[in-house]
Design an enzyme around this catalytic site. Sequence first.
Site, PDB file in Angstrom:
ATOM      1  N   ALA A   1      -4.787   7.443  -4.238  1.00  0.00           N
ATOM      2  CA  ALA A   1      -3.416   7.008  -4.518  1.00  0.00           C
ATOM      3  C   ALA A   1      -3.486   5.513  -4.831  1.00  0.00           C
ATOM      4  O   ALA A   1      -3.273   4.664  -3.959  1.00  0.00           O
ATOM      5  CB  ALA A   1      -2.525   7.288  -3.317  1.00  0.00           C
TER       6      ALA A   1
ATOM      7  N   SER B   1       0.842  -1.199   0.000  1.00  0.00           N
ATOM      8  CA  SER B   1       0.000   0.000   0.000  1.00  0.00           C
ATOM      9  C   SER B   1       0.875   1.246   0.000  1.00  0.00           C
ATOM     10  O   SER B   1       2.062   1.173  -0.327  1.00  0.00           O
ATOM     11  CB  SER B   1      -0.944  -0.023   1.203  1.00  0.00           C
ATOM     12  OG  SER B   1      -1.913   0.993   1.083  1.00  0.00           O
ATOM     13  N   ASN B   2       0.310   2.384   0.356  1.00  0.00           N
ATOM     14  CA  ASN B   2       1.076   3.636   0.424  1.00  0.00           C
ATOM     15  C   ASN B   2       0.562   4.480   1.587  1.00  0.00           C
ATOM     16  O   ASN B   2      -0.351   4.059   2.304  1.00  0.00           O
ATOM     17  CB  ASN B   2       0.986   4.386  -0.911  1.00  0.00           C
ATOM     18  CG  ASN B   2      -0.453   4.638  -1.295  1.00  0.00           C
ATOM     19  OD1 ASN B   2      -1.186   5.315  -0.580  1.00  0.00           O
ATOM     20  ND2 ASN B   2      -0.890   4.068  -2.413  1.00  0.00           N
ATOM     21  N   HIS B   3       1.108   5.672   1.753  1.00  0.00           N
ATOM     22  CA  HIS B   3       0.814   6.470   2.946  1.00  0.00           C
ATOM     23  C   HIS B   3      -0.458   7.324   2.832  1.00  0.00           C
ATOM     24  O   HIS B   3      -0.724   8.149   3.693  1.00  0.00           O
ATOM     25  CB  HIS B   3       1.981   7.404   3.269  1.00  0.00           C
ATOM     26  CG  HIS B   3       3.212   6.672   3.714  1.00  0.00           C
ATOM     27  ND1 HIS B   3       3.232   5.896   4.843  1.00  0.00           N
ATOM     28  CD2 HIS B   3       4.444   6.588   3.170  1.00  0.00           C
ATOM     29  CE1 HIS B   3       4.440   5.364   4.990  1.00  0.00           C
ATOM     30  NE2 HIS B   3       5.194   5.776   3.969  1.00  0.00           N
TER      31      HIS B   3
END
Length: 396
Positions: free
Chosen positions: A273, A206-208
């Site tokens: 995102a 995943s991402n932030h």
Amino acid sequence: MLHGKKILIGVTGSIAAYKTAALIRLLIKEGAEVKVIMTPAAANFITPLTLATLSKNEVLSDIATNSTWANHVMLGRWADVMLIAPLSCNTLAKMAVGQCDNLLLAVYLSATCPVVAAPAMDEDMWHHPSTKNNLNTLGGFNNKIIPVENGELASGLTGDGRMAEPETIIQWLHNFLLRKNDLAGKKVLVTAGPTYEPIDPVRFISNHSTGKMGIAIAEEMSSRGAAVTLVLGPTAEHVENGIKIVKVKSAEEMYNACINEFTTCDIAVMSAAVADYTPVNMATEKIKKTENEFTIALTKTKDILKTLGQQKKQQLLVGFALETNNEKEYALKKLHGKNADFIVLNSLNDAGAGFGHNTNKITIFDRQGNEFAFGVKTKKEVAADIVNTILKSIHA
Ligand code: CTP
């Protein structure tokens, strides 16, 4: 001031109905015209005579009384807003399924004016999944919900579920009725948050992203009258009521949800995102740490923005670009490569911009070669700048 505004109040069976008397008094003081409808259960909590005296109008409860027929269609056309306060769990459920077994529900179902509700219930009822589902359904109908407050409840417990105080409801009505309504009748699709790409049953890529920026855009659009669908990746962030939320986890799920919604929408803002790559295979059992080195084969996810750009007809399409270098060049490449109408650029080099912050700093590029730069602002203000820029270009 609400001077001259026509407010149709619906009262349902909840102990919070006593606060509606104070609410009506405040509305009359502001110069509003008030009419009241009650469900039969509401009369157990407050008398029609009290509300008739305060509103200076007859209170209606039955469709037919003494050979008079209450014209439920005209009531919803007369009003600038129908405010259901308090909204009980029972009436909420009936509104969600379109049940029509009393005058209040008949007026609700035929109302052409906006409908706003201030729920009131005990904390456990408030947190029950069916209540959440029903509120989400009302959001999908573009009904607005005034958030409940936390405090002492009629049960003697303390928690969420108190109807908003009359002063809060008045403030809410000010914001709602005196707001810009420049997106009324528009259907908007917004994506927000990260995606989770599963490696095995316990791990993911995943991402932030927190989804804060996309949620702020959805809320801004909704407050300006649009019917908003928010396709939301995994996040703990709160979303204001009145927005239809489609929860997704993976990029594939987000893609499918967007394709479904896109054909009928007027504006689509892709602020999620989305993971660019996903594991080729998800292991069905937890992967054990037997190897010293471990490689995961990844494959590209479907590019949602690009696909919508190819399918675009009447829609205005807005994409985001989060960059660390050559910002303008990459943003313009995305604008043209994905056939978007606008690209909103935020750079990780700017203080106060990017993931997790409550602020952002953006530059918007359009297809005509215009560039609109803004300073560091709260994400709420940034959302308003984005909506204003889109609307200005529509009207140019
Ligand atoms: N986006 C999308 N679907 C994807 C990936 C991205 O819809 N699978 C959208 C994002 O929501 C955003 C825009 O495309 O609006 C830009 O995303 P970004 O990941 O920065 O761009 P990429 O096209 O992936 O380019 P790169 O990774 O090379 O920067």
